[in-house]
Design a protein around this motif. Structure first.
Motif, PDB file in Angstrom:
ATOM      1  N   TYR A 207       0.851  -1.192   0.000  1.00 42.95           N
ATOM      2  CA  TYR A 207       0.000   0.000   0.000  1.00 42.95           C
ATOM      3  C   TYR A 207       0.884   1.238   0.000  1.00 42.95           C
ATOM      4  O   TYR A 207       1.787   1.363   0.833  1.00 42.95           O
TER       5      TYR A 207
ATOM      6  N   GLU B  59      -0.132   7.250  -3.886  1.00 43.56           N
ATOM      7  CA  GLU B  59      -0.521   6.904  -5.256  1.00 43.56           C
ATOM      8  C   GLU B  59      -1.908   7.453  -5.593  1.00 43.56           C
ATOM      9  O   GLU B  59      -2.746   7.654  -4.720  1.00 43.56           O
TER      10      GLU B  59
ATOM     11  N   SER C  28      -5.716   7.732  -6.861  1.00 38.18           N
ATOM     12  CA  SER C  28      -6.921   6.911  -6.729  1.00 38.18           C
ATOM     13  C   SER C  28      -7.808   7.142  -7.947  1.00 38.18           C
ATOM     14  O   SER C  28      -7.924   8.271  -8.424  1.00 38.18           O
TER      15      SER C  28
ATOM     16  N   ASN D 270      -5.928  10.861  -3.249  1.00 35.24           N
ATOM     17  CA  ASN D 270      -4.932   9.789  -3.359  1.00 35.24           C
ATOM     18  C   ASN D 270      -5.460   8.533  -2.667  1.00 35.24           C
ATOM     19  O   ASN D 270      -6.575   8.537  -2.134  1.00 35.24           O
ATOM     20  N   LYS D 271      -4.626   7.473  -2.677  1.00 34.44           N
ATOM     21  CA  LYS D 271      -5.027   6.204  -2.066  1.00 34.44           C
ATOM     22  C   LYS D 271      -5.258   6.347  -0.559  1.00 34.44           C
ATOM     23  O   LYS D 271      -6.110   5.670   0.016  1.00 34.44           O
TER      24      LYS D 271
ATOM     25  N   GLU E  89      -8.626   7.501  -0.049  1.00 31.87           N
ATOM     26  CA  GLU E  89      -9.564   6.448  -0.455  1.00 31.87           C
ATOM     27  C   GLU E  89      -9.745   5.393   0.636  1.00 31.87           C
ATOM     28  O   GLU E  89     -10.880   5.051   0.987  1.00 31.87           O
TER      29      GLU E  89
END
Length: 206
Positions: free
Chosen positions: A115, A119, A121, A134-135, A138
């Protein structure tokens, strides 16, 4: 008592309700499906492992970072020892510490996911109204959605009665920018709560 922030991602009452649903043993016949792992080698932070059986979370496994060496094999070995039912392991690789743990697990053919919160999303909220910056935004918001008592049949999440976990999960705050949910930067969050929310991170990753 924890003062509610209007920009808090996960309402404190939802976390308390999930802790009230918790039982000391997992539901019968429900296999372990994942372990979330927040890695901290050295320093004052903790390694935290969060095993999950569907909606039921086991008591968190917390090991001081100072007790684990830099190469990551100790934490990887601990994860393998706690893993059941060939479940997936999700390792936080955002800060660099998780990288050696991820590599050691992958090299041993364990089902592991790296993870990286920074990064991009490409999904939207459950109601399709907003995207994510971003992740990191999320996964935290997805956990909010899983705890939402107003969803059909309510929430099935059951969290251990851990006061630090309650504090961690209620510590994320957000804004919306250009139709996307954006969390307060991690460094600012750490400074505001005076630590890493490592128990909360492990839980949302699981």
């Amino acid at each position: 008592s924890i003062r509610e922030n209007p920009e808090q991602v996960i309402p404190t009452a939802w976390i308390r309700a999930a802790q009230a649903r918790w039982t000391p043993t997992p539901p019968a016949g429900v296999p372990m499906c994942s372990i979330g792992a927040d890695i901290a080698q050295g320093g004052s932070d903790n390694n935290v492992l969060a095993p999950r059986h569907d909606g039921w979370y086991a008591p968190l496994i917390v090991i001081p970072g100072k007790d684990t060496p830099l190469e990551g094999t100790d934490v990887a070995g601990l994860l393998i020892s706690k893993r059941r039912d060939k479940c997936k392991i999700v390792v936080d690789c955002g800060g660099g510490y998780g990288g050696p743990v991820f590599k050691h697990l992958r090299d041993n053919e364990i089902d592991v996911v790296a993870y990286k919160g920074a990064e991009a999303s490409h999904v939207r909220t459950r109601d399709n109204s907003l995207g994510f910056y971003n992740k990191r935004a999320e996964v935290v918001w997805r956990f909010r959605e899983a705890l939402d008592p107003d969803q059909p049949q309510g929430s099935t999440i059951a969290l251990p009665p851990d006061t630090v976990l309650l504090s961690d999960l209620s510590s994320w705050i957000y804004t919306t920018e250009t139709g996307r949910i954006k969390l307060e930067p991690a460094e600012k969050q750490f400074k505001r709560i005076n630590r890493s929310p490592d128990r909360g991170v492990a839980v949302v990753l699981a």
